[in-house]
Scaffold this motif. Structure first.
Motif, mmCIF file in Angstrom:
data_model
loop_
_atom_site.group_PDB
_atom_site.id
_atom_site.type_symbol
_atom_site.label_atom_id
_atom_site.label_comp_id
_atom_site.label_asym_id
_atom_site.label_seq_id
_atom_site.Cartn_x
_atom_site.Cartn_y
_atom_site.Cartn_z
ATOM 1 N N MET A 1 0.487 -1.150 0.046
ATOM 2 C CA MET A 1 -0.259 -0.232 -0.149
ATOM 3 C C MET A 1 1.136 1.430 0.312
ATOM 4 S SD MET A 1 -2.751 1.029 2.815
ATOM 5 C CE MET A 1 -2.870 -0.506 2.791
ATOM 6 N N GLY A 2 0.596 2.178 -0.641
ATOM 7 C CA GLY A 2 1.321 3.229 -0.064
ATOM 8 C C GLY A 2 1.297 4.221 0.104
ATOM 9 N N ARG A 3 2.120 4.968 0.309
ATOM 10 C CA ARG A 3 2.161 5.872 1.680
ATOM 11 C C ARG A 3 1.311 6.852 1.709
ATOM 12 N NH1 ARG A 3 5.366 2.587 3.751
ATOM 13 N NH2 ARG A 3 8.093 2.467 3.445
ATOM 14 N N HIS A 4 0.481 7.601 0.909
ATOM 15 C CA HIS A 4 -0.518 8.094 0.520
ATOM 16 C C HIS A 4 -1.836 7.582 1.534
ATOM 17 C CE1 HIS A 4 -2.930 11.412 0.080
ATOM 18 N NE2 HIS A 4 -3.836 10.853 -0.237
ATOM 19 N N ALA A 5 -2.048 6.467 0.274
ATOM 20 C CA ALA A 5 -2.894 5.655 1.159
ATOM 21 C C ALA A 5 -3.161 5.240 2.412
ATOM 22 C CB ALA A 5 -2.524 4.571 0.020
ATOM 23 N N GLU A 6 -1.933 4.658 3.232
ATOM 24 C CA GLU A 6 -1.762 4.010 4.422
ATOM 25 C C GLU A 6 -2.030 5.841 5.323
ATOM 26 O OE1 GLU A 6 2.085 2.919 6.070
ATOM 27 O OE2 GLU A 6 1.893 1.791 4.138
ATOM 28 N N ILE A 7 -1.971 6.939 5.139
ATOM 29 C CA ILE A 7 -2.374 8.195 6.136
ATOM 30 C C ILE A 7 -3.400 8.203 5.977
ATOM 31 C CG2 ILE A 7 -1.270 10.525 5.829
ATOM 32 C CD1 ILE A 7 0.970 10.545 4.637
ATOM 33 N N ALA A 8 -3.959 8.177 4.465
ATOM 34 C CA ALA A 8 -5.401 8.373 4.903
ATOM 35 C C ALA A 8 -6.153 7.081 5.338
ATOM 36 C CB ALA A 8 -5.618 8.189 2.878
ATOM 37 N N ARG A 9 -5.775 6.120 5.597
ATOM 38 C CA ARG A 9 -6.234 4.918 6.230
ATOM 39 C C ARG A 9 -6.538 5.407 7.533
ATOM 40 N NH1 ARG A 9 -5.061 0.360 8.751
ATOM 41 N NH2 ARG A 9 -2.797 0.644 8.255
ATOM 42 N N ALA A 10 -5.224 6.187 7.754
ATOM 43 C CA ALA A 10 -5.072 5.744 9.427
ATOM 44 C C ALA A 10 -6.189 8.131 9.687
ATOM 45 C CB ALA A 10 -3.967 6.585 9.857
ATOM 46 N N LEU A 11 -6.237 7.914 8.976
ATOM 47 C CA LEU A 11 -7.451 9.393 9.058
ATOM 48 C C LEU A 11 -8.585 8.441 9.264
ATOM 49 C CD1 LEU A 11 -5.947 12.172 6.995
ATOM 50 C CD2 LEU A 11 -5.551 12.070 9.226
ATOM 51 N N ALA A 12 -9.056 8.244 7.931
ATOM 52 C CA ALA A 12 -10.010 7.767 8.083
ATOM 53 C C ALA A 12 -10.534 6.510 9.439
ATOM 54 C CB ALA A 12 -10.406 6.407 7.388
ATOM 55 N N MET A 13 -9.625 6.016 10.104
ATOM 56 C CA MET A 13 -9.834 5.188 10.855
ATOM 57 C C MET A 13 -9.523 6.172 12.310
ATOM 58 S SD MET A 13 -7.253 2.436 12.953
ATOM 59 C CE MET A 13 -6.281 2.056 11.031
ATOM 60 N N ARG A 14 -8.871 7.288 12.666
ATOM 61 C CA ARG A 14 -9.148 7.692 14.138
ATOM 62 C C ARG A 14 -10.065 8.745 13.935
ATOM 63 N NH1 ARG A 14 -4.405 12.968 14.310
ATOM 64 N NH2 ARG A 14 -5.459 13.336 15.392
ATOM 65 N N ALA A 15 -11.419 9.353 12.554
ATOM 66 C CA ALA A 15 -12.288 10.076 12.302
ATOM 67 C C ALA A 15 -13.684 8.710 12.904
ATOM 68 C CB ALA A 15 -12.701 10.177 10.906
ATOM 69 N N LYS A 16 -13.594 7.772 12.783
ATOM 70 C CA LYS A 16 -14.708 6.070 12.162
ATOM 71 C C LYS A 16 -13.928 6.476 14.576
ATOM 72 C CE LYS A 16 -17.669 2.648 12.357
ATOM 73 N NZ LYS A 16 -18.078 3.299 12.273
ATOM 74 N N GLY A 17 -12.786 6.495 14.928
ATOM 75 C CA GLY A 17 -12.638 6.240 16.495
ATOM 76 C C GLY A 17 -13.444 7.615 16.902
ATOM 77 N N ALA A 18 -13.345 8.775 16.718
ATOM 78 C CA ALA A 18 -13.877 9.841 17.203
ATOM 79 C C ALA A 18 -15.699 9.879 16.904
ATOM 80 C CB ALA A 18 -13.704 11.162 15.998
ATOM 81 N N GLN A 19 -16.115 9.857 16.089
ATOM 82 C CA GLN A 19 -17.503 9.059 15.893
ATOM 83 C C GLN A 19 -18.132 8.158 16.192
ATOM 84 O OE1 GLN A 19 -19.684 10.855 14.126
ATOM 85 N NE2 GLN A 19 -21.329 10.358 15.255
ATOM 86 N N LEU A 20 -17.547 7.317 16.957
ATOM 87 C CA LEU A 20 -17.866 6.384 18.503
ATOM 88 C C LEU A 20 -17.551 7.175 19.562
ATOM 89 C CD1 LEU A 20 -15.908 3.098 16.939
ATOM 90 C CD2 LEU A 20 -18.146 3.662 17.299
ATOM 91 N N ARG A 21 -16.400 7.346 19.889
ATOM 92 C CA ARG A 21 -16.301 8.060 21.170
ATOM 93 C C ARG A 21 -18.453 9.307 21.215
ATOM 94 N NH1 ARG A 21 -12.068 12.493 23.454
ATOM 95 N NH2 ARG A 21 -12.159 12.784 20.764
ATOM 96 N N SER A 22 -17.992 9.931 20.546
ATOM 97 C CA SER A 22 -18.797 10.401 20.273
ATOM 98 C C SER A 22 -20.443 10.712 20.445
ATOM 99 C CB SER A 22 -19.003 11.998 19.281
ATOM 100 O OG SER A 22 -20.316 12.672 19.372
ATOM 101 N N ASP A 23 -20.752 9.291 19.771
ATOM 102 C CA ASP A 23 -21.563 9.201 19.851
ATOM 103 C C ASP A 23 -22.184 7.725 21.370
ATOM 104 O OD1 ASP A 23 -22.750 9.428 17.582
ATOM 105 O OD2 ASP A 23 -22.356 6.977 16.559
#
Length: 59
Positions: free
Chosen positions: A1-23
């Motif tokens: 997986m390319g570096r840019h894709a890895e960073i995008a995946r990590a950002l998506a993971m953080r966003a999903k975590g923030a949503q779960l924590r908020s919920d």
């Protein structure tokens, strides 16, 4: 997986975590809040590793 894709995946993971924590906070669900914190933490670590690998690849 390319570096840019890895960073995008990590950002998506953080966003999903923030949503779960908020919920979890809104619903008073401790399990959701804990899962959200865990995902955010994992996402932060993955993002830092991808950025570090990206920096070392350049030099």
């Amino acid at each position: 997986m390319g570096r840019h894709a890895e960073i995008a995946r990590a950002l998506a993971m953080r966003a999903k975590g923030a949503q779960l924590r908020s919920d979890g906070a809104a619903l008073g669900d401790v399990r959701l809040k804990a899962e959200g914190r865990r995902r955010e933490s994992t996402g932060r670590i993955a993002q830092a590793e991808a950025k570090a690998a990206r920096r070392t690849d350049r030099h």
